[in-house]
Design a protein around this motif. Sequence first.
Motif, PDB file in Angstrom:
ATOM      1  N   LYS A  52       6.247   6.311   6.351  1.00  0.00           N
ATOM      2  CA  LYS A  52       5.416   7.179   7.180  1.00  0.00           C
ATOM      3  C   LYS A  52       4.002   7.170   6.623  1.00  0.00           C
ATOM      4  O   LYS A  52       3.801   7.284   5.405  1.00  0.00           O
ATOM      5  CB  LYS A  52       5.969   8.607   7.194  1.00  0.00           C
ATOM      6  N   ALA A  53       3.013   7.009   7.491  1.00  0.00           N
ATOM      7  CA  ALA A  53       1.618   6.923   7.061  1.00  0.00           C
ATOM      8  C   ALA A  53       1.106   8.291   6.628  1.00  0.00           C
ATOM      9  O   ALA A  53       1.287   9.289   7.338  1.00  0.00           O
ATOM     10  CB  ALA A  53       0.762   6.365   8.188  1.00  0.00           C
ATOM     11  N   THR A  54       0.444   8.335   5.484  1.00  0.00           N
ATOM     12  CA  THR A  54      -0.131   9.589   4.994  1.00  0.00           C
ATOM     13  C   THR A  54      -1.595   9.730   5.395  1.00  0.00           C
ATOM     14  O   THR A  54      -2.210  10.773   5.156  1.00  0.00           O
ATOM     15  CB  THR A  54      -0.022   9.686   3.463  1.00  0.00           C
ATOM     16  N   LYS A  55      -2.162   8.666   5.991  1.00  0.00           N
ATOM     17  CA  LYS A  55      -3.527   8.741   6.515  1.00  0.00           C
ATOM     18  C   LYS A  55      -3.707   7.630   7.543  1.00  0.00           C
ATOM     19  O   LYS A  55      -2.858   6.737   7.679  1.00  0.00           O
ATOM     20  CB  LYS A  55      -4.553   8.620   5.393  1.00  0.00           C
ATOM     21  N   ASP A  56      -4.805   7.667   8.274  1.00  0.00           N
ATOM     22  CA  ASP A  56      -5.090   6.631   9.263  1.00  0.00           C
ATOM     23  C   ASP A  56      -5.258   5.281   8.566  1.00  0.00           C
ATOM     24  O   ASP A  56      -5.749   5.198   7.435  1.00  0.00           O
ATOM     25  CB  ASP A  56      -6.365   6.959  10.038  1.00  0.00           C
ATOM     26  N   ASP A  57      -4.859   4.215   9.275  1.00  0.00           N
ATOM     27  CA  ASP A  57      -4.926   2.887   8.684  1.00  0.00           C
ATOM     28  C   ASP A  57      -4.899   1.848   9.792  1.00  0.00           C
ATOM     29  O   ASP A  57      -4.685   2.174  10.973  1.00  0.00           O
ATOM     30  CB  ASP A  57      -3.740   2.682   7.726  1.00  0.00           C
TER      31      ASP A  57
ATOM     32  N   LYS B 115      -2.136   6.100  13.024  1.00  0.00           N
ATOM     33  CA  LYS B 115      -2.592   7.471  12.797  1.00  0.00           C
ATOM     34  C   LYS B 115      -1.748   8.115  11.697  1.00  0.00           C
ATOM     35  O   LYS B 115      -0.573   7.770  11.528  1.00  0.00           O
ATOM     36  CB  LYS B 115      -2.465   8.293  14.086  1.00  0.00           C
ATOM     37  N   LYS B 116      -2.347   9.034  10.978  1.00  0.00           N
ATOM     38  CA  LYS B 116      -1.621   9.788   9.970  1.00  0.00           C
ATOM     39  C   LYS B 116      -0.371  10.402  10.592  1.00  0.00           C
ATOM     40  O   LYS B 116      -0.421  10.985  11.669  1.00  0.00           O
ATOM     41  CB  LYS B 116      -2.511  10.889   9.400  1.00  0.00           C
TER      42      LYS B 116
ATOM     43  N   HIS C  18       0.470   3.818  -1.634  1.00  0.00           N
ATOM     44  CA  HIS C  18      -0.312   5.054  -1.701  1.00  0.00           C
ATOM     45  C   HIS C  18      -0.607   5.590  -0.304  1.00  0.00           C
ATOM     46  O   HIS C  18      -0.954   6.764  -0.149  1.00  0.00           O
ATOM     47  CB  HIS C  18      -1.622   4.809  -2.461  1.00  0.00           C
ATOM     48  N   ILE C  19      -0.446   4.740   0.714  1.00  0.00           N
ATOM     49  CA  ILE C  19      -0.635   5.164   2.107  1.00  0.00           C
ATOM     50  C   ILE C  19       0.709   5.408   2.780  1.00  0.00           C
ATOM     51  O   ILE C  19       0.881   6.407   3.498  1.00  0.00           O
ATOM     52  CB  ILE C  19      -1.422   4.106   2.912  1.00  0.00           C
ATOM     53  N   TYR C  20       1.673   4.528   2.538  1.00  0.00           N
ATOM     54  CA  TYR C  20       2.944   4.578   3.251  1.00  0.00           C
ATOM     55  C   TYR C  20       4.052   5.087   2.334  1.00  0.00           C
ATOM     56  O   TYR C  20       4.464   4.403   1.399  1.00  0.00           O
ATOM     57  CB  TYR C  20       3.283   3.195   3.827  1.00  0.00           C
TER      58      TYR C  20
ATOM     59  N   ASN D  98       0.827  -1.208   0.000  1.00  0.00           N
ATOM     60  CA  ASN D  98       0.000   0.000   0.000  1.00  0.00           C
ATOM     61  C   ASN D  98       0.860   1.257   0.000  1.00  0.00           C
ATOM     62  O   ASN D  98       0.832   2.067   0.940  1.00  0.00           O
ATOM     63  CB  ASN D  98      -0.940  -0.023   1.211  1.00  0.00           C
TER      64      ASN D  98
END
Length: 535
Positions: free
Chosen positions: A385-390, A412-413, A99-101, A97
């Motif tokens: 690094k997370a760009t949004k909650d997951d 958390k983001k 697109h998130i990380y 993923n």
Amino acid sequence: MFAGNGDTVALIGLSLGLTYLVFKFVHNALTSPMRYLAGPRNPSFLYGNVFDEKNISSDTVETWVGAYGSTFKVHGLLSVNRIWTKDLDAIHHVLKNDHIYHKPGPARHTLSRLLGNGILVTEGAEHKLQKRVMNAAFGASQIRQLTDIFYAKSILLRDVWASEIVESATTGEVEAFDGLNKATLDIIGLAGFGYNFNALNTEGKMNELYEAFATIFQEGTPTPWEILQAMIPALRVFPAFPGKAFHKAKETMARIGNELLSEAKALQKGTGEKGDTTAKDLLSLLVRSNMNDELPMEQRMSDADVLAQVPTFIVAGHETTSTSTTWALYALSLHKDVQVKLREELLDVATIQPSMDELNALPYLDAFVHEVLRLYSPVPVTARKATKDDIIPLREPYTDLKGRVHNQIPIKKGQALSISIYAVNRDKTLWGPDANVFRPERWEKIPEAVKAIPGVWGNLLTFSAGNHACIGFRFSLIEMKVLLFTLIRAFEVDLAIPAENVKIKSTGVIIRPMVEVDGKELAKLPLVIKAVNSA
């Protein structure tokens, strides 16, 4: 208005930055879902557990895993908490993923300052565009055409080392890390963008691009102010203050890079000095792919982005391979039976320059390279690094500080994560109780459990996985095999110092062999070599 008063700007920015970081630290400590995640104590507000992680020789990682399991919390610079994991389900989820990380912003900012907007820096649609265009330059057929360059520089390194052998003694001493660094720099220069660094020349004269590159990384070491700018994007509106040498080096790299790019374009159009399009270096292949008439304009890379790949080639395709090959020679010096077995297979090859396919068909060489890259992965950790909650699923549940068992991690983001390549490649639950033992024969029949490792190559995490997996892994593998083929057929190798004096340490992002010299730890591997034909 700030240009003439750098000290004042830096002082104001430093004060604001520290205030922000203290607030963020306290806020996270009180509200983060990670506050009940177990982990090692924080020994320093400024440095966290950074120095513990770098000291691979101390078995820190194995101690942590034994105490806290496969997933726990560590502290980075300025005590920012990070999730550390070797859990395969978690790793698969994060790397899949993308697109998130994303790679952490501070690291990307620092790299872009040094290298430009290359594939090591970009994320999202921009990264996908660059990778789509660059894939054409890194396929097996393209790498196959570069083996002549690999052999030319490997043979030159062999001859340089042979000159160190004293005829009366039939042995000599060489600094392997330095020699391999020069050889791989020469290789990436020619194979990457048709430029000869001449790092292996006997006169020791370096050209201006080499000097500029060295200056960039010497003068470009971030100051405390620049570290704050990297960590706090709002501070980037204030100027940084690199020295004149840094600016001059950047100008030199830009000028030479533009010259190389112009020549690559001219060759593609058939108007260059060679009057054809036969250039096979990676930059020329990249330009050819980017200028393909069938490629829509919106799917092409800009000149600036193509140019940014030149220093990216040097960084990604230079020291990682030289370090891996250094570790290969280190392993051979410790395991003489492996060295004898490998040399027998290599000497049984009829030609002195086998093709890529012939090299890949040598079973023990392949097993040996797999084992080196398993036990001594040059890059020990990859960060995200997370760009949004997951929510991250776990294969191995963890127990928090309140005794509660969790099968997933709420994210958390903004949460930072560390994926331990080193720990996965040495995990005893995957590789068996002898996971820390160098044994190429394990690759004759690998354990079923390791097939779950989400790597792009060889059931290993060494070259990462997903869209951000190393695009140049084929290049690196064949280059390493050519170097080993040439050197091990020519020399017996042995350590020139006691084995316990060689430490495995992470310096920056790469694990290097470190030796103490005059009270300082330096990246070195002194070897005694003996010509095979005089053994």
